[in-house]
Design a protein around this motif. Structure first.
Motif, PDB file in Angstrom:
ATOM      1  N   GLU A  99       0.608  -1.325  -0.007  1.00  0.00           N
ATOM      2  CA  GLU A  99      -0.022  -0.039   0.037  1.00  0.00           C
ATOM      3  C   GLU A  99       0.904   1.255  -0.016  1.00  0.00           C
ATOM      4  O   GLU A  99       0.612   2.424  -0.729  1.00  0.00           O
ATOM      5  CB  GLU A  99      -1.002  -0.028   1.218  1.00  0.00           C
ATOM      6  CG  GLU A  99      -2.104   0.847   1.202  1.00  0.00           C
ATOM      7  CD  GLU A  99      -3.051   0.680  -0.066  1.00  0.00           C
ATOM      8  OE1 GLU A  99      -3.219  -0.553  -0.125  1.00  0.00           O
ATOM      9  OE2 GLU A  99      -3.302   1.562  -0.659  1.00  0.00           O
TER      10      GLU A  99
ATOM     11  N   ARG B 105       8.308   9.543   4.989  1.00  0.00           N
ATOM     12  CA  ARG B 105       7.475   9.835   6.014  1.00  0.00           C
ATOM     13  C   ARG B 105       8.131   9.990   7.419  1.00  0.00           C
ATOM     14  O   ARG B 105       7.766  10.677   8.076  1.00  0.00           O
ATOM     15  CB  ARG B 105       6.201   8.849   5.848  1.00  0.00           C
ATOM     16  CG  ARG B 105       5.416   8.983   4.779  1.00  0.00           C
ATOM     17  CD  ARG B 105       4.271   8.388   4.936  1.00  0.00           C
ATOM     18  NE  ARG B 105       3.194   8.216   3.942  1.00  0.00           N
ATOM     19  CZ  ARG B 105       1.885   7.921   3.937  1.00  0.00           C
ATOM     20  NH1 ARG B 105       1.269   7.957   5.275  1.00  0.00           N
ATOM     21  NH2 ARG B 105       1.087   7.997   3.081  1.00  0.00           N
TER      22      ARG B 105
ATOM     23  N   LEU C 165       6.197  12.352   9.544  1.00  0.00           N
ATOM     24  CA  LEU C 165       4.709  12.381   9.278  1.00  0.00           C
ATOM     25  C   LEU C 165       4.252  10.912   9.596  1.00  0.00           C
ATOM     26  O   LEU C 165       4.998   9.942   9.907  1.00  0.00           O
ATOM     27  CB  LEU C 165       4.611  12.422   7.686  1.00  0.00           C
ATOM     28  CG  LEU C 165       5.070  13.822   7.101  1.00  0.00           C
ATOM     29  CD1 LEU C 165       5.337  13.794   5.533  1.00  0.00           C
ATOM     30  CD2 LEU C 165       3.930  14.783   7.631  1.00  0.00           C
ATOM     31  N   PRO C 166       3.025  10.625   9.688  1.00  0.00           N
ATOM     32  CA  PRO C 166       2.456   9.205  10.027  1.00  0.00           C
ATOM     33  C   PRO C 166       3.014   8.403   9.012  1.00  0.00           C
ATOM     34  O   PRO C 166       3.044   8.934   7.962  1.00  0.00           O
ATOM     35  CB  PRO C 166       0.916   9.519   9.919  1.00  0.00           C
ATOM     36  CG  PRO C 166       0.684  11.188  10.432  1.00  0.00           C
ATOM     37  CD  PRO C 166       1.999  11.673   9.509  1.00  0.00           C
ATOM     38  N   LEU C 167       3.324   7.228   9.559  1.00  0.00           N
ATOM     39  CA  LEU C 167       3.611   6.279   8.450  1.00  0.00           C
ATOM     40  C   LEU C 167       2.485   5.600   7.581  1.00  0.00           C
ATOM     41  O   LEU C 167       1.147   5.595   8.151  1.00  0.00           O
ATOM     42  CB  LEU C 167       4.427   4.998   8.966  1.00  0.00           C
ATOM     43  CG  LEU C 167       5.689   5.434   9.897  1.00  0.00           C
ATOM     44  CD1 LEU C 167       6.221   4.376  10.609  1.00  0.00           C
ATOM     45  CD2 LEU C 167       6.672   6.220   8.937  1.00  0.00           C
ATOM     46  N   GLY C 168       2.702   5.031   6.595  1.00  0.00           N
ATOM     47  CA  GLY C 168       1.699   4.508   5.593  1.00  0.00           C
ATOM     48  C   GLY C 168       1.302   3.020   5.891  1.00  0.00           C
ATOM     49  O   GLY C 168       2.601   2.454   6.250  1.00  0.00           O
TER      50      GLY C 168
ATOM     51  N   THR D  12      -2.545  17.810   6.383  1.00  0.00           N
ATOM     52  CA  THR D  12      -1.684  16.206   5.872  1.00  0.00           C
ATOM     53  C   THR D  12      -1.574  15.321   6.941  1.00  0.00           C
ATOM     54  O   THR D  12      -1.574  14.162   6.266  1.00  0.00           O
ATOM     55  CB  THR D  12       0.065  16.956   5.870  1.00  0.00           C
ATOM     56  OG1 THR D  12      -0.050  18.101   4.929  1.00  0.00           O
ATOM     57  CG2 THR D  12       0.826  15.889   5.325  1.00  0.00           C
ATOM     58  N   GLN D  13      -1.158  15.529   8.269  1.00  0.00           N
ATOM     59  CA  GLN D  13      -1.321  14.461   9.229  1.00  0.00           C
ATOM     60  C   GLN D  13      -2.659  13.829   9.233  1.00  0.00           C
ATOM     61  O   GLN D  13      -2.299  12.554   9.262  1.00  0.00           O
ATOM     62  CB  GLN D  13      -1.016  14.980  10.715  1.00  0.00           C
ATOM     63  CG  GLN D  13      -0.064  16.085  10.992  1.00  0.00           C
ATOM     64  CD  GLN D  13       1.403  15.021  11.220  1.00  0.00           C
ATOM     65  OE1 GLN D  13       1.192  14.117  11.686  1.00  0.00           O
ATOM     66  NE2 GLN D  13       2.657  15.663  10.959  1.00  0.00           N
TER      67      GLN D  13
ATOM     68  N   LEU E 109      -2.598  11.463   5.877  1.00  0.00           N
ATOM     69  CA  LEU E 109      -1.840  10.179   6.052  1.00  0.00           C
ATOM     70  C   LEU E 109      -1.886   9.490   6.959  1.00  0.00           C
ATOM     71  O   LEU E 109      -1.402   8.336   6.900  1.00  0.00           O
ATOM     72  CB  LEU E 109      -0.187  10.969   6.207  1.00  0.00           C
ATOM     73  CG  LEU E 109       0.175  11.827   5.075  1.00  0.00           C
ATOM     74  CD1 LEU E 109       1.655  12.490   5.491  1.00  0.00           C
ATOM     75  CD2 LEU E 109       0.402  11.073   3.574  1.00  0.00           C
TER      76      LEU E 109
ATOM     77  N   ALA F 231      -5.088   5.594   2.562  1.00  0.00           N
ATOM     78  CA  ALA F 231      -5.091   7.117   1.719  1.00  0.00           C
ATOM     79  C   ALA F 231      -3.736   7.517   1.085  1.00  0.00           C
ATOM     80  O   ALA F 231      -2.724   7.434   1.736  1.00  0.00           O
ATOM     81  CB  ALA F 231      -5.718   8.137   2.645  1.00  0.00           C
TER      82      ALA F 231
END
Lengths: 256, 256
Positions: free
Chosen positions: A166, A175, A180-183, B203-204, B207, B212
């Motif tokens: 994903e 990220r 940033l939040p991880l995917g 953004t946060q 993510l 998404a």
């Protein structure tokens, strides 16, 4: 974490002490910056060990016992500045001549090993206060995993994540370091990644293959050089494996 | 192919002849380079029509009857130099203020319409000896499709293919114009694409949302400007729709 028996080698005395404890055959490696089998030597007696130490530069080496294993796996983990951690599923890797040739993701029959691999990765991430993607190469023997090496970066055995997960290892690395939040690291179907080594394939043939994704690095081909990779992705693992085997047979590079 | 009733408008005489045949309300459009509702005017009487003709530049216009439809769909087709053709699945599009807001792919309940849409696209591709990605916007009424407009390029309603199809519209456009074999257009699960218009989201939050994928175009936000999009992708269509609706409610832009 479980590893091969090892000893630090910085001079003749530490080499002899290490060889006495570990025995032969053993592997001498540079501690850092090794890849594709570069910076290591298999030694079968003391004379070979002395020669290898000289050739590898004489210090900052590690002597390892040879591990009896059934297959090589790797796990990619990612940790952000804030400490959020995610793991990709275990990958099965096939090497030849010290170079990764094929990664199968998720690794077949690896569900029961995933937790063990994640626990190993988490120890490494936390101990190192690591930020970014970390790859840990593992040996499997029965139900046990031991650590071979780690690569503190995005890794060849994670290239399948571009199409097959994903969020790719590259996006998650960014990220992580940007906090940033991880995917999601969930796989999307089944993937086989084939490295292109030393020569370029027939572009038309690869692009005609359903589910095949061609990546060329724009590098001039020469023996042993990674010039690209192909990821075959699909919903049916048997078909993906079959397609990958058919493609592999036609690639210009024989796996010695 | 079925379309709205239409007439070419190049001067006052052709305008009056067209209005007599098509009636009111009608839509005046520039024939080329319109997008996001720009270059068109809904006219309810002859005076409004005269004003619109002047404002739109006076010539190379088309007058169209207003179509009664249930929903808007689009199909993306791609044709290579050699004439190989592939189609992506139909997409359901929601517009607001003349601007695309959301695409759902594949369009729900569209399987029985796919063949009809492909036949329309194939006529256009062949008639134009087209090379590359072509988007055709369609109106659905019952089981019938009619053509609204076409966009001779990669299209906003195809952005979901980056994550949601085996080969993205961008890769297939390049393959087509380079005369390489085209890649699979199969969808991978279910996707909803939300346009970011006029302002940037949190953004946060985006993510953190499972499945998404955030795309920012590096454009300075201003009213009505597309500054990015989000694609939500997953294996469960109900969950994907729910996630997309939850995100949409929190986006900074109200759909007027």
């Amino acid at each position: 974490v479980p590893t091969a028996p090892f000893a630090a080698v910085d001079d003749g005395a530490s080499l002899l002490a290490g060889l006495e404890r570990i025995g032969f055959p053993a592997i001498l490696k540079t501690r850092r910056l090794g890849y594709d089998g570069k910076g290591q030597a298999l030694v079968k007696d003391a004379a070979e060990a002395m020669t290898a130490v000289r050739e590898l530069g004489g210090r900052d080496l590690i002597l390892e016992g040879v591990v009896d294993f059934e297959r090589e796996l790797s796990i990619l983990a990612v940790r952000s500045v804030s400490g959020e951690v995610r793991y990709y599923p275990l990958v099965e890797n096939t090497h030849c001549g010290g170079i990764l040739r094929r990664s199968v993701a998720p690794a077949p029959d690896s569900v029961l090993l995933q937790e063990q691999a994640e626990a190993i990765a988490l120890k490494a991430l936390n101990e190192l206060e690591y930020v970014g993607v970390l790859a840990i190469e593992l040996f499997q023997k029965g139900d046990e995993l031991s650590v071979n090496e780690m690569a503190p970066r995005v890794h060849n055995s994670g290239h399948w994540t571009i199409e097959g997960a994903e969020t790719s290892q590259f996006e998650n690395h960014l990220r992580a370091i940007l906090d940033l939040p991880l995917g999601s690291t969930s796989p999307i179907g089944y993937s086989v990644m084939l490295n292109l080594i030393g020569d370029l394939p027939d572009t038309q043939q690869v692009l005609r293959t359903e589910g095949a994704h061609l990546h060329l690095y724009g590098k001039h081909p020469r023996a042993g050089r990674k010039v690209g990779h192909i990821t075959i992705r699909g919903g049916d693992p048997t078909r993906v494996m079959k397609t990958a085997e058919e493609l592999r047979r036609d690639l210009p590079i024989v796996w010695e």
